[in-house]
Design an enzyme around this catalytic site. Structure first.
Site, mmCIF file in Angstrom:
data_model
loop_
_atom_site.group_PDB
_atom_site.id
_atom_site.type_symbol
_atom_site.label_atom_id
_atom_site.label_comp_id
_atom_site.label_asym_id
_atom_site.label_seq_id
_atom_site.Cartn_x
_atom_site.Cartn_y
_atom_site.Cartn_z
ATOM 1 N N ILE A 468 0.836 -1.214 0.000
ATOM 2 C CA ILE A 468 0.000 0.000 0.000
ATOM 3 C C ILE A 468 0.865 1.256 0.000
ATOM 4 O O ILE A 468 0.468 2.310 0.495
ATOM 5 C CB ILE A 468 -1.001 -0.009 1.178
ATOM 6 C CG1 ILE A 468 -0.295 -0.033 2.543
ATOM 7 C CG2 ILE A 468 -1.897 -1.224 1.087
ATOM 8 C CD1 ILE A 468 -1.282 0.124 3.713
ATOM 9 N N ILE A 616 14.923 -4.041 11.571
ATOM 10 C CA ILE A 616 14.402 -3.183 10.507
ATOM 11 C C ILE A 616 14.835 -3.818 9.175
ATOM 12 O O ILE A 616 16.021 -3.862 8.851
ATOM 13 C CB ILE A 616 14.930 -1.750 10.671
ATOM 14 C CG1 ILE A 616 14.462 -1.169 12.021
ATOM 15 C CG2 ILE A 616 14.450 -0.872 9.512
ATOM 16 C CD1 ILE A 616 12.963 -1.119 12.242
ATOM 17 N N GLY A 689 6.327 -4.578 13.369
ATOM 18 C CA GLY A 689 5.726 -3.505 12.583
ATOM 19 C C GLY A 689 6.293 -2.163 12.992
ATOM 20 O O GLY A 689 6.744 -1.972 14.119
ATOM 21 N N GLU A 692 2.765 1.893 11.830
ATOM 22 C CA GLU A 692 1.775 2.553 12.675
ATOM 23 C C GLU A 692 2.407 3.132 13.929
ATOM 24 O O GLU A 692 1.949 4.143 14.452
ATOM 25 C CB GLU A 692 0.657 1.574 13.022
ATOM 26 C CG GLU A 692 -0.112 1.158 11.777
ATOM 27 C CD GLU A 692 -1.352 0.339 12.052
ATOM 28 O OE1 GLU A 692 -2.302 0.435 11.266
ATOM 29 O OE2 GLU A 692 -1.383 -0.417 13.032
HETATM 30 MO MO1 MOS Z 1 -4.462 -0.454 9.407
HETATM 31 S S1 MOS Z 1 -5.727 0.899 10.195
HETATM 32 O O1 MOS Z 1 -5.031 -1.906 10.153
HETATM 33 O O2 MOS Z 1 -4.543 -0.438 7.740
#
Ligand code: MOS
Length: 732
Positions: A468, A616, A689, A692
């Site tokens: 994405i 990373i 991750g 976020e």
């Molecule tokens: Mo995220 S808000 O789980 O794309």
């Protein structure tokens, strides 16, 4: 492959390819316009017609009658589909509101019709000729008034309690009790929701912009009432999602229905003015935080209650999530209440829960530090915990919050901050620094991949994982290259097609670690097959320089595929790790702002994020994720707000002029530091991750910096100059 013990010997640890700041392998395709996005898929599609979606003009009520006769007679129009003509539609697992409304209407701009025409302009013109006769019902649109009497958020989001919060809070010598407001936020991604749908008999293909291919394929099938096997969903390039594309939206279903009715492929992009009210958003919250502490700053009681709203059947914004885990304290109480609101559907947006939750908690911690007269970093250090404070037998797999804060303080020049607010002046600017902890859970998700060794020595990876804008193509190629001992350019990565093995998908910042772990598992199998074929012991054969080596034997990798390609497929699954260990990611956000002493204009001057997020995989891609997230956090702090019309029930600022997000001029200087960390509990990749984590805490760090600059505390986001003006000190 099941992963529930830390890997010991692990080819990934060589770090010949993984861990390098590699350029995006999809970069040239994107910068030259050659990466086909959903709306411009061209594979063998001729005769594509255009769909235009009509959104409801009311928020709640019903449609008494729809007259499509003039639209149908308009030039170029092929068909018009409404709920009346669509046939029976089912409900997917991930949508709260119906994707085609009528006769009942659940929210403003819910789709009520799609016009299909030869051209986009014809479809748009004809849509304006549809007459819908609505009957408006009274709706509830105001969280503040719906909050009282709102029930608990439900069994998926239970309240939690440890010890006796009420008593400990009452007894605490130092207390904080404040309420913070965060508004509704829009994902406002560049690429709108867009789909091309084409039928061949009863088989449907949708080229769409979607983060979670398998979930969404299932929901297309459920909504249309057709077998999942009859649906192919393709989503290779996505122009931003931020959670808005985790699930299918109206474009997918209406393109499919329009294509069926027109007997032609149909493409639909939700027009920008529809994006804000037709799709999902991050729900507004009201958060009350109470913290009790000893005189020397030990937290003895911590309580976080959050109210949010959603359509009937929807879920809460889980804003208490981080407070359960971030700080120690023997007496704890977390509650979420969920009001029914008739606004558009609330759902996940980048770091759902933690992002708005930390906007409140980390200001509360700043306020408590001031009450105690201690440095806000020292207060956080003092209340660190290495175990889940709700379940003390459960340690964190890794937790380097203190290291992040200390490193950040050092690099940012925190020692120069004035503890007293409103003291630092640079020309017309009042200057201040703020800090906040960053926290986001690290979820591990089952993820599968298929890898193939071709005769040429090329490695081809196929998985339904999506990119994405995050760098999935690149880190997956790095993983396969490392595992198979080939250079990066010898790997081809194919993503985002439901005909490939089911991956973790892109959500909840689990994508990087989980999807590469799936590729790792498939590569382990491919290594076994290759070594066996070459007559070498797979347990000890080495893969490097395009060769397979054992002792003094060295054979070209490609030789194994001389007769036929070798294919291997596997998934990485996780055992009991989440039960025995808490996996989270940590960071520290540092912000310096200037506030104009006369006008209260707020400018960010510098930002620094220090992140502890496991290995990373690609520092360049990860840095881009973090600076993007920091930018989004700055938007949440200073400008982003969907303004609710509380009479009619819609978001008024439904375009990119009215919904402000930061531009380059708003973000002059950003730095990102990754702690050198691996987390052997997270997967054989030892990564976590980070996409976020980068937004988590930023809003509070900005708000705290504004307070430090001015001495004015604003507890209602976004922090805009009008909210500062009345309390600003008069300065010469
Ligand atoms: Mo995220 S808000 O789980 O794309």
């Amino acid at each position: 492959m099941k992963f529930d013990t830390p890997a010991t010997t692990n080819p990934i640890d060589q770090l010949k390819v993984v861990g390098k700041p590699t350029d995006r392998i999809d970069g040239p395709l994107k910068t030259t316009g050659m990466a086909p996005y959903a709306y411009e898929r061209h594979d063998a599609l001729e005769n594509v017609a255009y769909g235009y979606v009509l959104g409801s003009a009311i928020a709640k009520g019903s449609i008494k009658a729809t007259d499509v006769s003039r639209a149908k007679a308009a030039p170029g129009v092929l068909t018009v589909v409404t709920a009346q003509t669509a046939g029976k539609l089912g409900k997917g697992d991930f949508n709260t509101a119906k994707l085609l409304g009528g006769p009942d209407i659940q929210h403003y701009h819910q789709a009520v019709a799609v016009v299909v025409a030869e051209t986009f302009e014809q479809a748009r013109a004809a849509a304006a000729l549809i007459k819908v006769d609505y009957e408006r019902a009274k709706g509830t649109f105001d969280l503040a008034s719906a909050k009282d009497g709102a029930p608990p958020a439900g069994k998926d989001n239970p309240d939690t309690a440890v010890g006796d919060f009420d008593k400990a809070f009452a007894d605490a010598p130092v207390k904080l009790d404040e309420t913070y407001l965060t508004p509704d936020h829009a994902h406002a991604m560049m690429e709108p929701h867009a789909t091309i749908a084409a039928w061949k008999g009863d088989k449907l293909t949708v080229w769409t912009a979607n983060q979670m291919v398998a979930w969404s394929r299932g929901d297309v099938a459920k909504t249309l009432g057709i077998p999942k096997d009859n649906v192919r969903l393709v989503s290779p390039y996505i122009g931003g999602g931020f959670g808005g594309k985790l699930f299918i939206r109206a474009d997918v279903i209406l393109a499919a229905l329009g294509a069926k009715a027109a007997g032609r492929p149909v493409k639909i992009a939700l027009q920008r003015p529809l994006m804000f009210n037709n799709t999902t958003h991050r729900p507004a919250t009201i958060q009350r935080i109470r913290i009790g502490a000893t005189q020397d700053g030990k937290i003895t009681a911590i309580g976080h209650e959050s109210w949010s709203g959603d359509l009937p059947g929807g879920g809460p914004e889980t804003a208490t999530q981080q407070t359960r885990l971030l700080y120690a304290g023997a007496n704890r109480m977390m509650k979420m209440k969920l009001a029914v609101l008739d606004l558009p559907e609330g759902n996940a947006m980048r770091a759902p829960g933690e992002a708005p939750g930390l906007m409140a908690l980390e200001v509360a911690i700043d306020e408590l530090a001031e009450k105690l007269g201690v440095d806000p970093i020292e207060l956080r250090v003092l209340n660190d915990t290495q175990v889940d404070p709700e379940k003390p037998g459960r340690p964190f797999s890794q937790r380097k919050l203190i290291e992040c804060l200390r490193t950040g303080a050092d690099k940012f020049g925190w020692a120069k901050r004035s503890a007293r607010p409103g003291q630092v002046r640079a020309g017309r600017w009042l200057v201040g620094m703020g800090v906040a902890a960053a926290f986001r859970n690290n979820l591990v998700m089952k993820s599968a991949a298929r890898v193939r060794l071709e005769k040429t020595g090329r490695i081809v990876v196929e998985t339904d994982m999506t990119d994405i804008g995050t760098g999935s193509y690149t880190i997956i190629a790095q993983t396969a290259a490392e595992m198979m001992g080939v250079p990066l350019h010898q790997v081809t990565v194919k993503l985002g097609d439901s005909s490939f093995p089911v991956s973790a998908g892109s959500g909840g910042q689990w994508g990087a670690n989980s999807s590469t772990a799936g590729v790792y598992a498939a590569c382990v199998k491919l290594r076994e097959a290759v070594a066996t074929k070459l007559g070498l012991d797979p347990a000890i054969a080495e893969f490097s320089d395009g060769r397979v080596k054992l002792g003094n034997q060295s054979l070209p990798l490609a030789q194994a595929a001389a007769d036929a390609p070798i294919v291997a497929e596997d998934a990485m699954e996780y055992g009991d790790l989440t039960k025995t260990h808490q996996q989270s990611t940590f960071g520290g956000h540092f912000v310096e702002v200037g506030v104009d002493a006369a006008t209260c204009e707020i400018r960010i001057r510098r930002m620094l994020a220090v992140c502890a997020a496991g290995r990373i995989l690609n520092p360049k891609a990860a840095r881009s994720q973090v600076i993007g997230a920091m930018t989004m956090g700055a938007g949440a702090a200073l400008m982003e707000e969907l303004v609710v019309d509380k009479r009619i029930g819609f978001f008024v600022n439904h375009d990119l002029a009215g919904y402000e997000v930061p531009v380059h001029a708003d973000i002059p200087h950003q730095e990102v530091i990754f702690l050198d960390e691996t987390d052997p509990m997270s997967s054989p990749m030892k990564a976590k991750g980070v996409g976020e984590l980068g937004i988590c805490g930023v809003g509070a760090a900005v708000a705290n910096a504004i307070y430090n600059a001015t001495g004015v505390r604003v507890r209602e986001y976004p922090v805009t100059l009008d909210k500062l003006l009345k309390d600003m000190p008069v300065v010469a």
